[in-house]
Structures are given as C-alpha cells and as structure tokens.
Write a protein that holds these residues in place. Structure first.
Motif, PDB file in Angstrom:
ATOM      1  N   GLY A  59       0.809  -1.210   0.000  1.00 30.93           N
ATOM      2  CA  GLY A  59       0.000   0.000   0.000  1.00 30.93           C
ATOM      3  C   GLY A  59       0.841   1.258   0.000  1.00 30.93           C
ATOM      4  O   GLY A  59       0.512   2.240  -0.682  1.00 30.93           O
ATOM      5  N   GLN A  60       1.936   1.244   0.750  1.00 31.77           N
ATOM      6  CA  GLN A  60       2.815   2.413   0.811  1.00 31.77           C
ATOM      7  C   GLN A  60       3.511   2.655  -0.517  1.00 31.77           C
ATOM      8  O   GLN A  60       3.576   3.788  -0.994  1.00 31.77           O
ATOM      9  CB  GLN A  60       3.816   2.254   1.946  1.00 31.77           C
ATOM     10  N   ARG A  61       4.023   1.604  -1.138  1.00 33.04           N
ATOM     11  CA  ARG A  61       4.716   1.823  -2.413  1.00 33.04           C
ATOM     12  C   ARG A  61       3.726   2.213  -3.506  1.00 33.04           C
ATOM     13  O   ARG A  61       4.050   3.035  -4.361  1.00 33.04           O
ATOM     14  CB  ARG A  61       5.579   0.627  -2.796  1.00 33.04           C
ATOM     15  N   GLN A  62       2.511   1.662  -3.480  1.00 32.29           N
ATOM     16  CA  GLN A  62       1.515   2.052  -4.476  1.00 32.29           C
ATOM     17  C   GLN A  62       1.175   3.534  -4.352  1.00 32.29           C
ATOM     18  O   GLN A  62       1.053   4.234  -5.358  1.00 32.29           O
ATOM     19  CB  GLN A  62       0.254   1.199  -4.354  1.00 32.29           C
ATOM     20  N   ALA A  63       1.055   4.026  -3.134  1.00 29.17           N
ATOM     21  CA  ALA A  63       0.757   5.442  -2.927  1.00 29.17           C
ATOM     22  C   ALA A  63       1.892   6.310  -3.460  1.00 29.17           C
ATOM     23  O   ALA A  63       1.647   7.341  -4.110  1.00 29.17           O
ATOM     24  CB  ALA A  63       0.512   5.718  -1.446  1.00 29.17           C
ATOM     25  N   ILE A  64       3.120   5.908  -3.218  1.00 29.88           N
ATOM     26  CA  ILE A  64       4.270   6.674  -3.704  1.00 29.88           C
ATOM     27  C   ILE A  64       4.313   6.657  -5.228  1.00 29.88           C
ATOM     28  O   ILE A  64       4.521   7.693  -5.865  1.00 29.88           O
ATOM     29  CB  ILE A  64       5.589   6.128  -3.111  1.00 29.88           C
ATOM     30  N   PHE A  65       4.102   5.487  -5.823  1.00 31.86           N
ATOM     31  CA  PHE A  65       4.120   5.404  -7.284  1.00 31.86           C
ATOM     32  C   PHE A  65       3.018   6.267  -7.899  1.00 31.86           C
ATOM     33  O   PHE A  65       3.217   6.893  -8.947  1.00 31.86           O
ATOM     34  CB  PHE A  65       3.996   3.955  -7.763  1.00 31.86           C
ATOM     35  N   LYS A  66       1.862   6.344  -7.260  1.00 28.85           N
ATOM     36  CA  LYS A  66       0.781   7.201  -7.772  1.00 28.85           C
ATOM     37  C   LYS A  66       1.190   8.670  -7.707  1.00 28.85           C
ATOM     38  O   LYS A  66       0.913   9.432  -8.633  1.00 28.85           O
ATOM     39  CB  LYS A  66      -0.507   6.971  -6.988  1.00 28.85           C
ATOM     40  N   GLN A  67       1.848   9.076  -6.630  1.00 27.03           N
ATOM     41  CA  GLN A  67       2.345  10.450  -6.519  1.00 27.03           C
ATOM     42  C   GLN A  67       3.389  10.725  -7.595  1.00 27.03           C
ATOM     43  O   GLN A  67       3.376  11.790  -8.219  1.00 27.03           O
ATOM     44  CB  GLN A  67       2.962  10.695  -5.147  1.00 27.03           C
TER      45      GLN A  67
ATOM     46  N   ALA B 188      12.016  18.731  -8.207  1.00 28.14           N
ATOM     47  CA  ALA B 188      12.566  18.456  -6.876  1.00 28.14           C
ATOM     48  C   ALA B 188      11.678  17.458  -6.125  1.00 28.14           C
ATOM     49  O   ALA B 188      12.185  16.546  -5.455  1.00 28.14           O
ATOM     50  CB  ALA B 188      12.696  19.754  -6.090  1.00 28.14           C
ATOM     51  N   GLU B 189      10.362  17.617  -6.254  1.00 29.35           N
ATOM     52  CA  GLU B 189       9.446  16.681  -5.591  1.00 29.35           C
ATOM     53  C   GLU B 189       9.610  15.273  -6.157  1.00 29.35           C
ATOM     54  O   GLU B 189       9.665  14.293  -5.413  1.00 29.35           O
ATOM     55  CB  GLU B 189       7.997  17.149  -5.764  1.00 29.35           C
ATOM     56  N   LEU B 190       9.707  15.168  -7.477  1.00 24.58           N
ATOM     57  CA  LEU B 190       9.890  13.863  -8.105  1.00 24.58           C
ATOM     58  C   LEU B 190      11.198  13.222  -7.661  1.00 24.58           C
ATOM     59  O   LEU B 190      11.249  12.021  -7.373  1.00 24.58           O
ATOM     60  CB  LEU B 190       9.839  13.990  -9.627  1.00 24.58           C
ATOM     61  N   ASP B 191      12.241  14.018  -7.565  1.00 24.81           N
ATOM     62  CA  ASP B 191      13.539  13.502  -7.121  1.00 24.81           C
ATOM     63  C   ASP B 191      13.450  12.939  -5.705  1.00 24.81           C
ATOM     64  O   ASP B 191      14.042  11.900  -5.406  1.00 24.81           O
ATOM     65  CB  ASP B 191      14.593  14.603  -7.199  1.00 24.81           C
ATOM     66  N   GLN B 192      12.713  13.594  -4.843  1.00 20.93           N
ATOM     67  CA  GLN B 192      12.536  13.084  -3.476  1.00 20.93           C
ATOM     68  C   GLN B 192      11.670  11.822  -3.468  1.00 20.93           C
ATOM     69  O   GLN B 192      11.992  10.844  -2.783  1.00 20.93           O
ATOM     70  CB  GLN B 192      11.898  14.159  -2.587  1.00 20.93           C
ATOM     71  N   LEU B 193      10.585  11.836  -4.216  1.00 16.78           N
ATOM     72  CA  LEU B 193       9.684  10.684  -4.256  1.00 16.78           C
ATOM     73  C   LEU B 193      10.368   9.432  -4.796  1.00 16.78           C
ATOM     74  O   LEU B 193      10.164   8.334  -4.285  1.00 16.78           O
ATOM     75  CB  LEU B 193       8.460  10.998  -5.125  1.00 16.78           C
TER      76      LEU B 193
END
Length: 149
Positions: A28-36, A64-69
């Motif tokens: 669930g956590q990785r799916q949320a990150i991949f969606k972001q 910058a946000e993508l680099d962090q995600l």
C-alpha cells in the motif's frame, strides 16, 4: 426483519473489507508513492508537451518533488514477496534484486540530472526535454522488466 438487516450490514462491511490493499502495508505504501510519482511526472511532461502551460517555478518544484519521491518506494519492497493483495509487481522483483536495484539507482540518477537541469538559467522548456525523457525511459525500463500489466 432486524436480523435480516443486521445480516445485510455485516455482509456489506465484510465485502468492502476484502476489496483493497492495506494502506499501511509495504504494498500500500509503495503504491501510494508510485501514484504520486506518476502525477508529478505527468505534470512535468504535460508542461513540455503543451498540455499544461509551462511555468518555470512550478517545473522546478515538481522536479525536486519527483527527485525526493523516486528515492522512497524501494524501501517498501520487502526481501520476500508479501502474500495477498493485488500487486502488479512481477515475482522477478524478488528473484532478480540486483537488476531491480540497478534500475532504481538509474531512475534516481535520472531525476537528479533533471533537478540539475532546472538550475540552468534562463529555464527553457526545450532544455528539459532530454532530462525528462531520461526519467520517463527509466520508469519504462523498470515497468517492462518488473511490472505485470
């Protein structure tokens, strides 16, 4: 009648509980990150392809946000595949960890290069096409090897 209503409510609650992935689970956590990640990268690509107006400051913050995600979902892939849930990750993620991690590092390098490209002034959309393409190619490479469609 009360018993029948109670039974229907219990049945409905049971069915809704079966339908999703636990948002606190690794999956669930990785799916949320991949969606972001997808949302941010779609916005960046949209600015370069004319779907969204190119706004330099918004692009810089998005990069910058993508680099962090992009540095965060890998920690949510446990060493052994978790049971249950509907993961789109192929078993190869766990069978070929070295290659999976290599592609993750390449994607991280791609987003770092994108962030570096946003430091050049004046910021021109044309100068960002190649770095964004590198990021998109990194996503695609991993999906082709490790994601079940």
């Amino acid at each position: 009648m009360k018993l029948k209503s109670l039974f229907l409510v219990a049945l409905a609650l049971t069915l809704t509980a079966c339908g999703g992935v636990d948002p606190n689970s690794p999956q669930g956590q990785r799916q949320a990150i991949f969606k972001q990640m997808l949302k941010v990268s779609e916005d960046l690509g949209g600015m370069l392809r004319g779907r969204i107006a190119f706004k330099p400051q918004r692009f810089v913050s998005g990069a910058a946000e993508l680099d962090q995600l992009v540095r965060t979902p890998w920690q949510h892939f446990p060493q052994v595949k978790e049971e249950g849930g509907e993961s789109r990750a192929k078993d190869e993620v766990w069978q070929r960890q070295a290659r999976f991690q290599q592609l993750a590092r390449e994607l991280e390098a791609g987003t770092a290069a994108l962030v570096a490209a946003t430091a050049v002034r004046p910021l021109e959309a044309a100068d960002l096409v190649a770095p964004v393409q590198r990021v998109e190619d990194g996503c695609k490479a991993c999906h082709e090897e490790f994601r079940a469609f």
